[in-house]
Design a protein around this motif. Structure first.
Motif, mmCIF file in Angstrom:
data_model
loop_
_atom_site.group_PDB
_atom_site.id
_atom_site.type_symbol
_atom_site.label_atom_id
_atom_site.label_comp_id
_atom_site.label_asym_id
_atom_site.label_seq_id
_atom_site.Cartn_x
_atom_site.Cartn_y
_atom_site.Cartn_z
ATOM 1 N N ASN A 88 0.745 -1.239 -0.132
ATOM 2 C CA ASN A 88 -0.068 0.061 0.050
ATOM 3 C C ASN A 88 1.067 1.282 -0.084
ATOM 4 O OD1 ASN A 88 -1.853 2.181 0.707
ATOM 5 N ND2 ASN A 88 -2.847 0.729 1.510
ATOM 6 N N PRO A 89 0.917 2.062 -1.236
ATOM 7 C CA PRO A 89 1.837 3.271 -0.987
ATOM 8 C C PRO A 89 1.197 4.179 -0.242
ATOM 9 C CG PRO A 89 0.047 3.179 -2.976
ATOM 10 C CD PRO A 89 0.091 1.795 -2.374
ATOM 11 N N GLU A 90 0.318 4.138 0.594
ATOM 12 C CA GLU A 90 -0.229 5.255 1.357
ATOM 13 C C GLU A 90 0.745 4.999 2.793
ATOM 14 O OE1 GLU A 90 -2.450 7.623 0.935
ATOM 15 O OE2 GLU A 90 -2.743 6.968 -0.903
ATOM 16 N N HIS A 91 1.184 3.974 2.978
ATOM 17 C CA HIS A 91 2.014 3.950 4.306
ATOM 18 C C HIS A 91 3.292 3.075 4.215
ATOM 19 C CE1 HIS A 91 0.151 -0.047 4.918
ATOM 20 N NE2 HIS A 91 -1.212 0.576 4.746
ATOM 21 N N ALA A 92 3.462 2.501 2.883
ATOM 22 C CA ALA A 92 4.690 1.746 2.437
ATOM 23 C C ALA A 92 5.567 2.218 1.407
ATOM 24 C CB ALA A 92 4.248 0.233 2.303
ATOM 25 N N PRO A 93 6.967 2.639 1.983
ATOM 26 C CA PRO A 93 7.661 3.220 0.891
ATOM 27 C C PRO A 93 7.980 2.470 -0.310
ATOM 28 C CG PRO A 93 8.417 3.612 2.877
ATOM 29 C CD PRO A 93 7.320 2.709 3.239
ATOM 30 N N TYR A 94 7.870 1.096 -0.164
ATOM 31 C CA TYR A 94 8.239 0.145 -1.302
ATOM 32 C C TYR A 94 6.973 0.252 -2.266
ATOM 33 C CZ TYR A 94 12.792 -1.586 0.161
ATOM 34 O OH TYR A 94 14.081 -1.750 0.280
ATOM 35 N N GLY A 95 5.858 0.443 -1.760
ATOM 36 C CA GLY A 95 4.550 0.286 -2.532
ATOM 37 C C GLY A 95 4.654 1.506 -3.175
ATOM 38 N N LEU A 96 4.887 2.613 -2.726
ATOM 39 C CA LEU A 96 5.158 3.880 -3.288
ATOM 40 C C LEU A 96 6.277 4.040 -4.316
ATOM 41 C CD1 LEU A 96 4.452 6.948 -3.563
ATOM 42 C CD2 LEU A 96 6.059 7.504 -1.799
ATOM 43 N N ALA A 97 7.384 3.430 -4.262
ATOM 44 C CA ALA A 97 8.338 3.029 -5.205
ATOM 45 C C ALA A 97 7.538 2.436 -6.529
ATOM 46 C CB ALA A 97 9.626 2.513 -4.842
ATOM 47 N N ALA A 98 6.889 1.241 -5.998
ATOM 48 C CA ALA A 98 6.399 0.506 -6.922
ATOM 49 C C ALA A 98 5.323 1.291 -8.050
ATOM 50 C CB ALA A 98 5.587 -0.645 -6.595
ATOM 51 N N LYS A 99 4.562 2.123 -7.337
ATOM 52 C CA LYS A 99 3.489 3.048 -8.089
ATOM 53 C C LYS A 99 4.306 3.889 -8.942
ATOM 54 C CE LYS A 99 -0.446 6.115 -7.128
ATOM 55 N NZ LYS A 99 -1.186 6.961 -6.151
ATOM 56 N N GLU A 100 5.324 4.518 -8.353
ATOM 57 C CA GLU A 100 6.167 5.368 -9.082
ATOM 58 C C GLU A 100 6.738 4.941 -10.314
ATOM 59 O OE1 GLU A 100 7.660 8.454 -5.335
ATOM 60 O OE2 GLU A 100 8.879 6.883 -6.544
ATOM 61 N N ALA A 101 7.265 3.615 -10.116
ATOM 62 C CA ALA A 101 7.825 3.117 -11.519
ATOM 63 C C ALA A 101 6.899 2.696 -12.378
ATOM 64 C CB ALA A 101 8.479 1.712 -10.831
ATOM 65 N N LEU A 102 5.728 2.360 -12.162
ATOM 66 C CA LEU A 102 4.550 2.141 -13.069
ATOM 67 C C LEU A 102 4.135 3.306 -13.814
ATOM 68 C CD1 LEU A 102 2.640 -0.688 -11.040
ATOM 69 C CD2 LEU A 102 4.015 -1.025 -13.106
ATOM 70 N N HIS A 103 4.079 4.545 -13.051
ATOM 71 C CA HIS A 103 3.911 5.532 -13.587
ATOM 72 C C HIS A 103 4.839 6.116 -14.581
ATOM 73 C CE1 HIS A 103 0.133 7.972 -12.268
ATOM 74 N NE2 HIS A 103 0.503 7.442 -10.910
ATOM 75 N N SER A 104 6.119 5.986 -13.990
ATOM 76 C CA SER A 104 7.115 6.422 -15.159
ATOM 77 C C SER A 104 7.133 5.690 -16.437
ATOM 78 C CB SER A 104 8.482 6.235 -14.435
ATOM 79 O OG SER A 104 8.671 7.019 -13.268
ATOM 80 N N ALA A 105 6.740 4.329 -16.407
ATOM 81 C CA ALA A 105 6.477 3.479 -17.402
ATOM 82 C C ALA A 105 5.377 3.817 -18.176
ATOM 83 C CB ALA A 105 6.689 1.906 -16.918
ATOM 84 N N GLY A 106 4.597 4.558 -17.747
ATOM 85 C CA GLY A 106 3.476 4.781 -18.780
ATOM 86 C C GLY A 106 2.363 3.776 -18.513
ATOM 87 N N LEU A 107 2.381 2.864 -17.130
ATOM 88 C CA LEU A 107 1.538 1.948 -17.254
ATOM 89 C C LEU A 107 0.457 2.084 -16.056
ATOM 90 C CD1 LEU A 107 4.290 -0.861 -17.486
ATOM 91 C CD2 LEU A 107 2.663 -0.006 -19.236
ATOM 92 N N TRP A 108 0.600 3.053 -15.211
ATOM 93 C CA TRP A 108 -0.301 2.973 -13.961
ATOM 94 C C TRP A 108 -1.516 3.118 -14.404
ATOM 95 C CZ3 TRP A 108 -0.306 1.756 -9.052
ATOM 96 C CH2 TRP A 108 -1.205 2.001 -8.196
ATOM 97 N N ASP A 109 -2.136 3.770 -15.260
ATOM 98 C CA ASP A 109 -3.602 3.998 -15.568
ATOM 99 C C ASP A 109 -4.045 2.767 -16.284
ATOM 100 O OD1 ASP A 109 -3.819 6.482 -14.566
ATOM 101 O OD2 ASP A 109 -3.265 7.433 -16.643
ATOM 102 N N GLN A 110 -3.212 1.984 -17.076
ATOM 103 C CA GLN A 110 -3.897 0.918 -17.760
ATOM 104 C C GLN A 110 -3.674 -0.288 -16.717
ATOM 105 O OE1 GLN A 110 -1.784 0.036 -21.854
ATOM 106 N NE2 GLN A 110 -0.624 1.728 -21.029
ATOM 107 N N LEU A 111 -3.043 -0.389 -15.693
ATOM 108 C CA LEU A 111 -2.839 -1.471 -14.827
ATOM 109 C C LEU A 111 -3.584 -1.266 -13.286
ATOM 110 C CD1 LEU A 111 0.884 -2.405 -15.227
ATOM 111 C CD2 LEU A 111 -1.085 -3.664 -16.178
ATOM 112 N N GLN A 112 -4.312 0.064 -13.355
ATOM 113 C CA GLN A 112 -4.841 -0.037 -11.864
ATOM 114 C C GLN A 112 -5.917 -0.791 -11.662
ATOM 115 O OE1 GLN A 112 -5.992 3.748 -10.053
ATOM 116 N NE2 GLN A 112 -5.483 4.962 -11.836
#
Length: 263
Positions: free
Chosen positions: A143-167
């Motif tokens: 959970n990116p709300e309270h887990a730094p590794y989750g936030l990094a995962a979300k950032e990586a997916l955003h940077s790869a242009g995949l977050w919206d497609q994979l939500q």
């Protein structure tokens, strides 16, 4: 009367001896220290704790969880002597509140994230683009709300242009260890997990380019109201000693002074 007196004297001698030997057996042993640590440290800190106890005869009790939840618990008075977070901000916030000794804060490692393939995946995943495959129904991240590794995962997916497609495929673990369990149990075909814990498993994984997310810099600090500050300081120093650094490196962490080293 003599018999009773002899028995009493014998009892007194045994009692005094027991006190003496109990004192001797406890000599050099200090109270247990409580370390609240981010879940990505589960294996590395367990090993470090064992080595630390062997060296200093100081028992260590760990409370592993998500950085955000641990920070909240400590702020609310949960027992802890040291807070080892998966970021810097959480430790600094507690220091600003007077909960963590500001002078004790130190950065001890930088983490990496990986793309983990579950047994239910048709073939191992090699890139984040592979998460778009039809056989990948669920993707686990902390959970990116309270887990730094989750936030990094979300950032990586955003940077790869995949977050919206994979939500719609994303499922959240409470912490990074819980997230790995989702993949290991088959409840998710893939996950973005901390390198430090996947090595203990048997599932295939590939490193994610760390340029896709902000650095996962990890820091620790000693709790201000700790009753075992001397022992806590010893543990913090041991983590950053040659022996402690070797263990952290073994589990895939990048160490201070070796920031340019790639895993």
């Amino acid at each position: 009367m003599l018999t009773i007196k002899k028995h009493f004297n014998l009892f007194l001698i045994i009692f005094l001896c027991s006190l003496f030997f109990t004192g001797c057996s406890n000599k050099g042993s200090e109270a247990t220290i409580i370390v609240a640590a981010a879940a990505d440290l589960k294996y590395a800190f367990t090993e470090i704790g064992q080595k630390f106890t062997e060296k200093y005869n100081i028992p260590v009790q760990f409370n592993f969880g998500s950085t955000g939840q641990l920070a909240q618990q400590i702020a609310n008075g949960a027992p802890a002597d040291i807070f080892s977070a998966a970021d810097v901000a959480s430790v600094e916030r507690l220091a600003a509140q007077g909960v963590i000794d500001k002078q004790s804060i130190s950065q001890y490692a930088r983490g990496r994230i990986v793309l983990l393939s579950g047994k239910a995946a048709a073939t191992p995943l090699n890139t984040l683009q592979d998460l778009l495959r039809e056989d990948i129904k669920k993707i686990a991240i902390a959970n990116p709300e309270h887990a730094p590794y989750g936030l990094a995962a979300k950032e990586a997916l955003h940077s790869a242009g995949l977050w919206d497609q994979l939500q719609d495929k994303i499922v959240y673990g409470q912490n990074i260890r819980d997230t790995m369990t989702l993949v290991e149990s088959g409840n998710a075909e893939a996950g973005i997990i901390a390198l430090s814990i996947v090595q203990a498993g048997e599932l295939p994984y590939t490193l994610i380019d760390d340029k896709l997310h902000k650095p996962i810099i990890q820091a620790m600090g000693i709790v201000q109201n700790s009753k075992n500050k001397t022992a806590a300081q010893k543990f913090a120093k041991f983590v950053q000693s040659q022996e402690g650094r070797a263990i952290l490196k073994k589990y895939g962490f990048i160490l201070p002074g070796e920031e340019n080293e790639q895993q």
